[in-house]
Design an enzyme around this catalytic site. Structure first.
Site, mmCIF file in Angstrom:
data_model
loop_
_atom_site.group_PDB
_atom_site.id
_atom_site.type_symbol
_atom_site.label_atom_id
_atom_site.label_comp_id
_atom_site.label_asym_id
_atom_site.label_seq_id
_atom_site.Cartn_x
_atom_site.Cartn_y
_atom_site.Cartn_z
ATOM 1 N N CYS A 71 54.353 -8.448 -64.751
ATOM 2 C CA CYS A 71 55.023 -7.732 -65.903
ATOM 3 C C CYS A 71 53.706 -7.322 -66.763
ATOM 4 C CB CYS A 71 55.735 -9.309 -66.762
ATOM 5 S SG CYS A 71 55.968 -9.064 -68.489
ATOM 6 N N CYS A 74 53.396 -8.846 -70.335
ATOM 7 C CA CYS A 74 52.839 -10.298 -70.066
ATOM 8 C C CYS A 74 51.185 -10.118 -69.958
ATOM 9 C CB CYS A 74 53.465 -11.051 -69.091
ATOM 10 S SG CYS A 74 55.385 -11.297 -69.061
#
Length: 148
Positions: A71, A74
């Site tokens: 991600c 993230c």
């Protein structure tokens, strides 16, 4: 007599007793089992095996970043979360939970998108926030959620 709080060790996850006034003064203390600092300014890596001592049994609120290595947002938030850990500890413990490795926990908490942060107090969800945030925004959000 001073009030003591239960604090889970970030290394061995053993519960330790720590005087509230020492923690309020910024002192960390050491784990009675392994000798590690109870707070080191870095997020704890959570798994199903060590989730309960930090989220349920500890008296310190726990902010969990649900994330995955693939991600992009993230990965972008990771250094911001790290900075927030240095600023918020020892009032709040910060931790990261990899949703790819801990799919059952991610499902248990209804994680539909990442990054998602959940603030826990004694196992109860207090607040939830999804999306990329910088360190200052994380700190403000936590302060408003815990009433500081």
């Amino acid at each position: 007599m001073s009030e003591t709080l239960l604090v889970a060790c970030p290394r061995c996850h053993t519960l330790n007793r720590a005087p509230r006034e020492k923690l309020a003064g910024g002192a960390s203390g050491k784990c009675g089992k392994c000798g590690a600092a109870l707070f080191d300014g870095h997020p704890v890596t959570l798994s199903a095996a060590n989730f309960e001592p930090h989220a349920v049994e500890s008296d310190i609120p726990l902010l969990v970043d649900f994330w995955a290595p693939w991600c992009g947002p993230c990965r972008a938030m990771a250094p911001q979360f790290e900075r927030a850990a240095g600023a918020l500890e020892p009032a709040v413990r910060l931790a990261k939970l990899n949703t790819d490795e801990e799919q059952a926990l991610a499902s248990q908490f209804g994680i539909r998108g990442i990054p998602t942060m959940i603030l826990f107090s004694h196992g109860r969800e207090v607040a939830r926030q999804s999306g990329l945030m910088d360190a200052a925004s994380i700190q403000r959000w936590v302060a408003s959620a815990v009433g500081q």
